[in-house]
Design an enzyme around this catalytic site. Sequence first.
Site, PDB file in Angstrom:
ATOM      1  N   VAL A  98      62.315 126.885  21.883  1.00  0.00           N
ATOM      2  CA  VAL A  98      61.189 125.605  22.338  1.00  0.00           C
ATOM      3  C   VAL A  98      61.095 125.494  23.537  1.00  0.00           C
ATOM      4  O   VAL A  98      59.821 125.703  24.342  1.00  0.00           O
ATOM      5  CB  VAL A  98      61.490 124.586  21.476  1.00  0.00           C
ATOM      6  CG1 VAL A  98      60.592 123.342  22.016  1.00  0.00           C
ATOM      7  CG2 VAL A  98      61.714 124.494  20.063  1.00  0.00           C
ATOM      8  N   LYS A 153      67.442 118.870   4.830  1.00  0.00           N
ATOM      9  CA  LYS A 153      68.093 119.903   5.639  1.00  0.00           C
ATOM     10  C   LYS A 153      69.283 120.477   5.129  1.00  0.00           C
ATOM     11  O   LYS A 153      70.049 119.839   4.013  1.00  0.00           O
ATOM     12  CB  LYS A 153      68.722 119.084   6.885  1.00  0.00           C
ATOM     13  CG  LYS A 153      68.760 119.833   8.261  1.00  0.00           C
ATOM     14  CD  LYS A 153      67.425 119.859   9.026  1.00  0.00           C
ATOM     15  CE  LYS A 153      67.475 120.794  10.071  1.00  0.00           C
ATOM     16  NZ  LYS A 153      66.249 120.587  10.761  1.00  0.00           N
TER      17      LYS A 153
END
Length: 360
Positions: free
Chosen positions: A192, A88
């Site tokens: 989302v 990440k």
Amino acid sequence: MTDVTDGVLHTLFHSDQGGHEQVVICQDRASGLKAVIALHSTALGPALGGTRFYPYASEADAVADALNLSRGMSYKNALAGLDHGGGKAVIIGDPAKIKSEELLLAYGRFVASLGGRYVTACDVGTYVADMDVVARECRWTTGRSPENGGAGDSSVLTAFGVFQGMRASAQHLWGEATLRGRRVGVAGVGKVGHHLVEHLLSDGAEVVITDVREESLRRITDAHPGVAVAADTDALIRTEGLDVYAPCALGGALNDATVPVLTAKVVCGAANNQLAHPGVEKDLADRSVLYAPDYVVNAGGVIQVADELHGFDFDRCKTKAARIFDTTLEIFARAKADGIPPAAAADRLAEQRMAEARGH
């Protein structure tokens, strides 16, 4: 900066949150770039995970987030059946103020310098258009636009996967893989969350939403006037008759303050790192709240971006994302058999796959 460095080294080498293979601190003064790239594991293959662009309160917070998120990606990718480890990156700063082409190109050069050990993608604060810019300096970039050889917005399959996890939760708890007639609270209806709401409404659920952005709420209520709006997340989690709570914003949603007042019997959402600290999963279990581990159910997006590396095929990705239903049921079954919370069962399964890949 000494305190930050000392804290990072202690976390890496001495704590349960550590064990990372590599952490890269990146700076390009000309563009204002300050970034952290954390590679937790490459046991299963190149580390894969998005780039978060966020105005952290401190450099230490940014590093901690990169470490936590990259570790979560190792587990997510393992349980999604991907041949990728976990990584990440975080870029420090307010994207609305400092994001520029020059900064993104500089960031791309840093990712490229890792020679393929890290494959990046979108996350909070970064978008498909940003990845198109990063890709100009780095071929290990996914989440690009279809015009630039990518798959586009990964939030579509992320939401689809969360919905599969929710169906599995309903199957496990209520004996039927549907949310029909259930009241579902969705906190965060952005990238989302708004797709998840559409799945829920199509399935016959009653939906309550909240978001800090008025325009996100309006997009849904204009299209679906029957959707209720809670004042804030605190009000949402206390909603009477709530069956499912779906945290779809930033992490840490499940903590010492929120767990005791949850009215829902299921927690299943898209946000990463929903458990604020170790032990919260046991608090949920003690209250008979079924927790669908976040990194299991929100893996649809990473399934999509991983597929870009092999020539993107949406149907192939959707078929893989649909398996989140079976994986979630498997975790619930293992948790019950072992007498442990689902989060612990998911960790065991992921660690088992990574250990097998390392050959021990």
